[in-house]
Design a protein around this motif. Structure first.
Motif, short mmCIF file in Angstrom:
data_model
loop_
_atom_site.label_atom_id
_atom_site.label_comp_id
_atom_site.label_asym_id
_atom_site.label_seq_id
_atom_site.Cartn_x
_atom_site.Cartn_y
_atom_site.Cartn_z
N LEU A 156 -21.74 -20.31 26.16
CA LEU A 156 -22.82 -19.36 25.72
C LEU A 156 -22.28 -18.75 24.24
CD1 LEU A 156 -24.22 -17.46 28.80
CD2 LEU A 156 -25.50 -19.08 27.13
N VAL A 157 -20.88 -18.63 24.24
CA VAL A 157 -19.98 -18.16 23.23
C VAL A 157 -20.24 -19.00 22.22
CG1 VAL A 157 -17.86 -17.43 22.39
CG2 VAL A 157 -18.67 -16.61 24.50
N ILE A 158 -19.86 -20.37 22.47
CA ILE A 158 -19.95 -21.16 21.28
C ILE A 158 -21.35 -21.50 20.84
CG2 ILE A 158 -20.00 -23.87 21.12
CD1 ILE A 158 -17.59 -23.90 22.94
N GLU A 159 -22.32 -21.45 21.60
CA GLU A 159 -23.65 -21.46 21.06
C GLU A 159 -23.96 -20.22 20.19
OE1 GLU A 159 -28.20 -20.81 22.82
OE2 GLU A 159 -26.65 -21.29 24.26
N ARG A 160 -23.40 -19.04 20.37
CA ARG A 160 -23.84 -17.99 19.62
C ARG A 160 -22.82 -17.57 18.53
NH1 ARG A 160 -27.39 -14.24 23.36
NH2 ARG A 160 -28.31 -15.67 24.64
N GLN A 161 -21.68 -18.18 18.49
CA GLN A 161 -20.71 -17.66 17.49
C GLN A 161 -20.41 -19.07 16.58
OE1 GLN A 161 -18.83 -14.93 16.59
NE2 GLN A 161 -20.92 -14.27 17.64
N LEU A 162 -20.45 -20.38 17.20
CA LEU A 162 -19.96 -21.45 16.22
C LEU A 162 -21.26 -22.15 15.60
CD1 LEU A 162 -17.43 -21.15 17.93
CD2 LEU A 162 -17.01 -23.55 17.85
N TRP A 163 -21.21 -22.33 14.32
CA TRP A 163 -22.07 -23.33 13.79
C TRP A 163 -21.32 -24.54 13.43
CZ3 TRP A 163 -25.33 -22.17 8.97
CH2 TRP A 163 -26.42 -22.80 8.73
N LEU A 164 -21.42 -25.57 14.43
CA LEU A 164 -20.49 -26.78 14.54
C LEU A 164 -20.90 -27.84 13.27
CD1 LEU A 164 -20.68 -27.43 18.45
CD2 LEU A 164 -18.60 -26.50 17.00
N ASP A 165 -19.83 -28.05 12.58
CA ASP A 165 -19.59 -29.20 11.80
C ASP A 165 -19.16 -30.51 12.13
OD1 ASP A 165 -19.75 -30.48 9.22
OD2 ASP A 165 -18.08 -29.24 8.07
N TRP A 166 -20.21 -31.21 12.58
CA TRP A 166 -19.66 -32.33 13.35
C TRP A 166 -18.92 -33.50 12.37
CZ3 TRP A 166 -19.78 -31.93 18.46
CH2 TRP A 166 -20.85 -30.99 18.89
N GLY A 193 -8.35 -25.84 15.67
CA GLY A 193 -8.95 -24.55 15.83
C GLY A 193 -10.26 -24.63 15.30
N LEU A 194 -11.29 -24.22 16.11
CA LEU A 194 -12.59 -24.25 15.78
C LEU A 194 -13.13 -23.07 15.60
CD1 LEU A 194 -13.86 -26.23 19.18
CD2 LEU A 194 -13.50 -27.22 17.02
N LYS A 195 -12.83 -22.02 15.88
CA LYS A 195 -13.44 -20.68 15.34
C LYS A 195 -12.64 -19.52 15.44
CE LYS A 195 -16.72 -17.53 14.29
NZ LYS A 195 -17.46 -17.70 13.05
N ARG A 221 -9.94 -22.68 20.48
CA ARG A 221 -9.16 -23.89 20.12
C ARG A 221 -9.10 -25.04 21.05
NH1 ARG A 221 -6.03 -23.42 15.78
NH2 ARG A 221 -4.39 -24.91 15.57
N LEU A 222 -8.83 -26.33 20.51
CA LEU A 222 -8.58 -27.43 21.26
C LEU A 222 -7.27 -28.01 21.28
CD1 LEU A 222 -11.90 -29.61 20.22
CD2 LEU A 222 -11.64 -28.33 22.47
N GLY A 250 1.64 -37.43 32.80
CA GLY A 250 2.34 -39.00 33.36
C GLY A 250 1.77 -39.92 32.55
N ASP A 251 1.56 -40.80 33.12
CA ASP A 251 0.97 -42.17 32.56
C ASP A 251 -0.51 -42.39 32.11
OD1 ASP A 251 3.73 -43.23 32.96
OD2 ASP A 251 2.90 -44.18 34.76
N ALA A 252 -1.25 -41.29 32.27
CA ALA A 252 -2.76 -41.32 32.12
C ALA A 252 -2.70 -41.14 30.33
CB ALA A 252 -3.24 -40.18 32.66
N ASP A 253 -3.88 -41.43 29.97
CA ASP A 253 -4.39 -41.23 28.40
C ASP A 253 -4.41 -39.73 27.87
OD1 ASP A 253 -4.15 -44.10 28.40
OD2 ASP A 253 -6.23 -44.38 28.66
N PRO A 254 -3.86 -39.53 26.94
CA PRO A 254 -4.02 -37.98 26.51
C PRO A 254 -5.65 -37.84 26.31
CG PRO A 254 -2.42 -39.44 25.06
CD PRO A 254 -3.13 -40.50 26.02
N VAL A 255 -5.87 -36.29 26.55
CA VAL A 255 -7.46 -35.94 26.57
C VAL A 255 -7.33 -34.82 25.74
CG1 VAL A 255 -8.03 -37.20 28.81
CG2 VAL A 255 -7.17 -34.82 28.73
N TRP A 256 -8.46 -34.37 25.32
CA TRP A 256 -8.59 -33.16 24.27
C TRP A 256 -9.25 -32.09 25.39
CZ3 TRP A 256 -6.83 -31.80 19.65
CH2 TRP A 256 -6.33 -32.96 18.92
N LEU A 257 -8.75 -30.86 25.55
CA LEU A 257 -9.38 -29.89 26.46
C LEU A 257 -9.29 -28.57 25.54
CD1 LEU A 257 -7.42 -30.60 29.50
CD2 LEU A 257 -9.57 -31.52 29.10
N PHE A 258 -10.21 -27.45 26.10
CA PHE A 258 -9.81 -26.27 25.36
C PHE A 258 -8.66 -25.51 26.12
CE2 PHE A 258 -14.42 -26.98 25.00
CZ PHE A 258 -14.58 -26.55 23.78
N THR A 259 -7.95 -25.10 25.00
CA THR A 259 -6.63 -24.46 25.45
C THR A 259 -6.68 -23.51 26.44
OG1 THR A 259 -6.62 -23.03 23.61
CG2 THR A 259 -5.72 -25.05 23.05
N PRO A 260 -5.53 -23.19 27.25
CA PRO A 260 -5.54 -22.29 28.26
C PRO A 260 -5.66 -20.74 27.40
CG PRO A 260 -3.71 -23.78 28.69
CD PRO A 260 -4.14 -24.05 27.21
#
Length: 560
Positions: A98-108, A137-139, A151-152, A158-168
């Protein structure tokens, strides 16, 4: 054989070092994390988190569909106790959606689709171009004096592929951002059909925005009329003048502040509307306050000028004209300072220094060239105006002769001067052009001016008699000063007449102009009354008449 052995030895030595350096470079492209922070929930399928674009797109899709359990797999919950991760994860995902919906205007387009988020050649001017990134940084959100960022980060376990997540850090700030920008209480009463999206906004927002705009315009009209009424009731003229000048920008500022409070306390629009309305309101508030302050300063300076100096012309003393010019210079300095402060405040409030700072630094050369070409005339006039304000080759109220026009310097603005001629015409001259052309300043040191009256008379005119008449007329005229400088002389001799010039000193050019006309009329009246034979006449000698008579018959015959 010896060179071949040396080459093999070098390869054996540097190949492991190169591989190690490459491995270190790859390792620096992500953060190390626990498996539980990066691994998907059991039974989850089709969750792609390989690139920043995939992570944001899938997270927005899942939260929009209400699948908060799957959306929680896009959050790095490593800072939460393991027992609370499964319980709080879905709720935090819902709030962040909901915060992203109301605060971010995503530039894909600008959201990287590469696993390493490397900036490609299109962003070659960026200092991070060609290097893998491990966070984006997104916003940046400014809330109650504190800055919070969505932020992402790229994580590997370990041996798994890296992934992108929202930071702690983003997950930790979600409750605070949700309390500030989440749905308001009144939205629970809005019917479900009006909450559906249409054209980037929800349907109820398309209805609320025009109503809010109409309410704010009505508020601005009332404030404008109220300030006008209060200004009319003020006893001091300076307060009435300040209210008359500042009521419109002050009404705009009040309306913008009211809109800010309304958006902060009661209404939470979607990202596109928020990203347009909030910066617009900040710009209106800052610029409106600047214009209001400038209008008030103008009113004060005008009042001080009228009380201390009054109407300015060359009859005023040099000190008064310098004071008037200094007041105008002070106004220009105030405008420059206020514009600089307003631009700085807007950039700080909109966090544009962080997002545009490096880009502006990288393209400083291009911007400088463009400004130099496009704004050459404006910048040149501004610099010339400051030159006049500091060096004072001409002051407001000075009498000047510019390109054949005798005029007073009425005003000196940033880009032009306004000259007032003796017949009340106004000549507008660009400042840069004015200072680059020669001009006569009759008031630069002293407003006194020597006026010259010229008469063309016959050779029989007695200059001594005219000199006595002129001295008598000049000494009786109140516009003549310094009687010791009075003079009358023959300044030129021509076949048909002699030029007699009379010189008289006047206290200022305007007085000198009227004085010269009176003296000229007096001299002409004396010649007309007492010596009409002194008027210039054309003479023809006898030889010329005889030649003309002999040629006349031939001329008549040729004509026939």
């Amino acid at each position: 054989m010896l060179p071949a052995l040396l080459l093999m030895a070098l390869v054996c030595v540097f190949l492991p070092m190169s591989a190690q350096a490459q491995e270190e470079g790859q390792t620096s492209a992500w953060y190390e994390a626990e498996t539980i922070a990066t691994g998907p929930r059991e039974g989850a399928e089709g969750i792609n988190r390989r690139t920043p674009r995939e992570t944001v797109r899938n997270f927005v899709r899942l939260t929009g569909a209400g699948d908060y359990d799957s959306a929680a797999d896009f959050l790095n919950l490593s800072d939460l106790p393991r027992a609370e991760q499964a319980k709080r994860g879905p709720d935090l995902a819902r709030q962040l959606g909901l915060v992203i919906e109301r605060q971010l205007w995503l530039d894909w387009k600008n959201l990287s689709a590469r696993p390493d988020a490397m900036l490609e050649t299109s962003a070659a001017n960026h200092p991070m171009a060609g290097q893998p990134r491990r966070d984006i940084g997104l916003k940046m959100v400014d809330l109650d004096g504190q800055v919070y960022e969505i932020r992402l980060g790229r994580y590997k376990s370990g041996d798994a592929d890296p992934v992108w997540l929202f930071t702690p850090q983003t997950v930790e700030n979600v409750p605070i951002l949700y309390a500030a920008f989440g749905p308001r209480a009144f939205e629970s009463y809005i019917p479900a059909p009006l909450k559906r999206h249409m054209g980037g906004l929800r349907i109820w927002e398309w209805i609320a925005l025009p109503l809010l705009l109409g309410l704010l315009l009505a508020l601005g009209f009332l404030i404008n009329r109220g300030i006008r009424w209060l200004g009319g009731k003020a006893q001091r003229p300076i307060l009435r003048q300040a209210a008359a000048r500042a009521r419109i920008p002050l009404a705009l500022v009040t309306v913008a502040i009211a809109a800010q409070f309304l958006l902060k306390l009661g209404v939470s629009f979607s990202g596109p509307a928020t990203n347009i309305i909030r910066p617009f309101l900040i710009i209106v508030i800052v610029s409106g306050l600047g214009v209001t302050a400038l209008k008030i300063i103008d009113a004060v300076l005008d009042r001080v000028t009228m009380r201390v100096i009054g109407e300015i012309d060359d009859t005023r003393s040099l000190d008064e004209r310098e004071l008037y010019t200094s007041i105008y210079a002070l106004r220009r300095i105030v405008v420059l300072v206020m514009v600089a402060v307003a631009i700085t405040v807007i950039l700080l409030r909109l966090n544009l220094f962080e997002s545009l700072g490096m880009t502006l630094l990288a393209s400083a050369g291009v911007v400088t060239v463009l400004l130099g070409i496009a704004g050459q005339a404006v910048l040149g006039n501004i610099m010339a105006s400051l030159q006049i304000a500091l060096a004072k080759p001409v002051r407001i109220g000075d009498s000047v002769l510019f390109e054949g026009h005798w005029a007073y310097v009425e005003s000196i603005f940033y880009t032009f001067l306004r000259l007032r001629t003796w017949d009340e015409r106004r000549i507008i001259v660009p400042v840069k052009y004015f200072v680059s052309q020669p001009f006569e300043n009759w008031s630069v040191k002293d407003a006194r001016v020597m006026k010259t009256i010229t008469l063309f008379l016959d050779h029989r005119a007695d200059v001594a008699v005219l000199r006595d008449v002129f001295l008598e007329l000049a000494k009786q005229d109140e516009g003549v000063i310094d009687h010791e400088s009075l003079a009358a002389n023959v300044t030129e001799h021509m076949p048909h007449a002699q030029e007699v010039s009379f010189f008289a000193m006047s206290p200022d050019p305007s007085t000198g102009w009227t004085t010269a006309m009176r003296l000229r009329e007096g001299l002409l009246d004396y010649v007309r009354t007492h010596h009409p034979d002194w008027w210039p006449r054309e003479r023809v000698d006898a030889e010329t008449q005889e030649v003309a008579a002999l040629s006349a018959p031939h001329s008549r015959k040729a004509t026939r």
